[in-house]
Enzyme design. Structure first.
Site, PDB file in Angstrom:
ATOM      1  N   ASN A 286       0.875  -1.172   0.000  1.00 10.14           N
ATOM      2  CA  ASN A 286       0.000   0.000   0.000  1.00 10.14           C
ATOM      3  C   ASN A 286       0.912   1.222   0.000  1.00 10.14           C
ATOM      4  OD1 ASN A 286      -1.786   2.034   0.532  1.00 10.14           O
ATOM      5  ND2 ASN A 286      -2.343   1.332   2.591  1.00 10.14           N
ATOM      6  N   TRP A 287       1.064   1.814  -1.170  1.00 12.40           N
ATOM      7  CA  TRP A 287       2.013   2.930  -1.296  1.00 12.40           C
ATOM      8  C   TRP A 287       1.470   4.206  -0.660  1.00 12.40           C
ATOM      9  CZ3 TRP A 287       4.196   2.661  -7.045  1.00 12.40           C
ATOM     10  CH2 TRP A 287       4.812   1.408  -7.229  1.00 12.40           C
ATOM     11  N   LYS A 288       0.203   4.233  -0.345  1.00  6.63           N
ATOM     12  CA  LYS A 288      -0.461   5.422   0.224  1.00  6.63           C
ATOM     13  C   LYS A 288      -0.190   6.632  -0.684  1.00  6.63           C
ATOM     14  CE  LYS A 288      -0.233   3.243   4.685  1.00  6.63           C
ATOM     15  NZ  LYS A 288      -0.169   3.361   6.137  1.00  6.63           N
TER      16      LYS A 288
ATOM     17  N   HIS B  24      -9.504   1.023   4.682  1.00  7.09           N
ATOM     18  CA  HIS B  24      -8.260   1.239   5.424  1.00  7.09           C
ATOM     19  C   HIS B  24      -8.536   2.192   6.588  1.00  7.09           C
ATOM     20  CE1 HIS B  24      -4.211   2.513   6.441  1.00  7.09           C
ATOM     21  NE2 HIS B  24      -3.799   1.413   5.847  1.00  7.09           N
TER      22      HIS B  24
ATOM     23  N   GLU C  44      -6.978   4.616   7.730  1.00  8.19           N
ATOM     24  CA  GLU C  44      -6.760   6.036   7.426  1.00  8.19           C
ATOM     25  C   GLU C  44      -7.981   6.629   6.735  1.00  8.19           C
ATOM     26  OE1 GLU C  44      -3.010   5.567   5.413  1.00  8.19           O
ATOM     27  OE2 GLU C  44      -2.093   5.014   7.334  1.00  8.19           O
TER      28      GLU C  44
ATOM     29  N   GLU D 120      -5.338  -4.890  10.502  1.00  9.38           N
ATOM     30  CA  GLU D 120      -4.323  -3.872  10.741  1.00  9.38           C
ATOM     31  C   GLU D 120      -4.637  -3.121  12.026  1.00  9.38           C
ATOM     32  OE1 GLU D 120      -2.337  -2.723   6.733  1.00  9.38           O
ATOM     33  OE2 GLU D 120      -4.065  -1.444   7.056  1.00  9.38           O
TER      34      GLU D 120
ATOM     35  N   GLY E 115       2.524   2.385  10.765  1.00  8.88           N
ATOM     36  CA  GLY E 115       3.481   3.478  10.610  1.00  8.88           C
ATOM     37  C   GLY E 115       4.136   3.903  11.910  1.00  8.88           C
TER      38      GLY E 115
ATOM     39  N   SER F  88       3.533  -1.949  10.400  1.00 12.33           N
ATOM     40  CA  SER F  88       4.981  -1.986  10.636  1.00 12.33           C
ATOM     41  C   SER F  88       5.598  -3.346  10.349  1.00 12.33           C
ATOM     42  CB  SER F  88       5.311  -1.530  12.066  1.00 12.33           C
ATOM     43  OG  SER F  88       4.869  -0.208  12.265  1.00 12.33           O
TER      44      SER F  88
ATOM     45  N   GLY G   8       2.880  -1.010   4.284  1.00 13.71           N
ATOM     46  CA  GLY G   8       2.916   0.421   3.966  1.00 13.71           C
ATOM     47  C   GLY G   8       4.345   0.868   3.713  1.00 13.71           C
ATOM     48  N   GLY G   9       4.966   1.420   4.736  1.00 16.78           N
ATOM     49  CA  GLY G   9       6.314   2.001   4.621  1.00 16.78           C
ATOM     50  C   GLY G   9       7.325   1.119   3.907  1.00 16.78           C
TER      51      GLY G   9
HETATM   52  P1  PGA Z   1       2.825   0.351   7.656  1.00 18.50           P
HETATM   53  O1  PGA Z   1       1.361   0.542   7.023  1.00 18.50           O
HETATM   54  O2  PGA Z   1       3.401  -0.906   7.103  1.00 18.50           O
HETATM   55  O3  PGA Z   1       3.593   1.585   7.213  1.00 18.50           O
HETATM   56  O4  PGA Z   1       2.658   0.304   9.135  1.00 18.50           O
HETATM   57  C1  PGA Z   1       0.528  -0.558   6.790  1.00 18.50           C
HETATM   58  C2  PGA Z   1      -0.786  -0.074   6.200  1.00 18.50           C
HETATM   59  O5  PGA Z   1      -1.306   0.945   6.658  1.00 18.50           O
HETATM   60  O6  PGA Z   1      -1.341  -0.694   5.261  1.00 18.50           O
END
Ligand code: PGA
Length: 252
Positions: A9-11, A96, A98, A168, A174, A213, A234-235
């Site tokens: 997930n590149w966001k 998600h 977010e 998640e 993050g 993470s 994500g990251g």
């Molecule tokens: P993260 O994000 O790996 O940066 O914690 C995961 C996500 O929100 O899909």
């Protein structure tokens, strides 16, 4: 055998050229991991077409991070499921945390988005998970159950066969704070039980990914757990080497 999936997930990261480079890196290194692991990248809408081109000829699949709740029409700024499907996407991340937190996404909206996703032959990656207060109050099971009941339980048996769930915990996204492999297994097994209460034996086939993470150094331990079928990253998905490194967690 359940599908093993590592989805990135590149966001809201990467400019188009950077996204293409990243995708090419993933394609170049993909061969280091067994074909039994499915890799998916989910770039921003703006470079889906270019990334689709960069992925051509490889087994790395394409997903979007969201889609509109409506089919088409006067919805300024929205992107329809049909549009992302036309660009070659196979998956869409839905719900998600977010989006729930910053954009007020509710189960009501998510039910409509689910409808659009299935109507266009896409597979949803449906996210559930509790925040820190909910975890500390011991409500994480109830929160995940409700997020599943209010949306996933409205699917038909046929649709359910084409669903990926991502657990998640919001407190791990993050933050560098990962759920322990035991915490992940405990709630993944619970989620599978909730799914089985509605869909029976088909729940055993539903991939449930862990997100929060996740990195090359902790993937193997988490993926070793029986009910963890991969990760939503994500990251660490923003560096091809780390993203592929997470996939190697299945081979440890
Ligand atoms: P993260 O994000 O790996 O940066 O914690 C995961 C996500 O929100 O899909």
């Amino acid at each position: 055998m359940r599908k093993k999936i590592v989805a990135g997930n590149w966001k809201m990261n990467t400019l188009p050229a950077e996204g293409v480079e990243l995708a090419k890196g993933v394609v170049a290194q993909r061969g280091e991991v067994c074909e039994c692991v499915n890799f998916i990248v989910c770039p921003p809408f703006t470079h889906l077409a270019q990334v689709a081109e960069a992925l051509q000829g490889s087994t790395v699949e394409l997903g979007a991070q969201n889609c509109a709740a409506e089919a088409k029409g006067a919805y300024t700024g929205e992107v329809a499921a049909s549009m992302i499907a036309a660009l070659g996407c196979k998956y869409v991340i839905l719900g998600h945390s977010e989006r729930r937190q910053y954009y007020g996404e509710t189960s009501e909206t998510l039910n409509k988005k689910m409808e659009q996703v299935y109507a266009n032959g896409l597979t949803p990656i449906y996210c559930v998970g509790e925040n820190l207060d909910e975890r500390e109050a011991g409500n994480h099971f109830a929160v995940c159950k409700q997020q599943i009941e209010e949306v996933v339980f409205n699917l038909t048996e046929e649709q359910f066969k084409n669903l990926v769930i991502a657990y998640e915990p919001v407190w791990a996204i993050g933050t560098g704070k990962t759920a322990t492999a035991e915490q992940a297994q405990e709630i993944h097994a619970y989620i599978r039980e909730v799914l089985a209460s509605k869909f029976g034996a088909a729940a055993a086939e539903c991939p449930i990914l862990y997100g929060g993470s996740c990195k090359p150094s902790n993937a193997a331990e988490i993926f070793a757990k029986e009910d963890v079928d991969g990760g939503l990253i994500g990251g660490a998905a923003l560096k091809a080497e780390d993203f592929i490194g997470i996939g190697k967690g299945f081979m440890a």
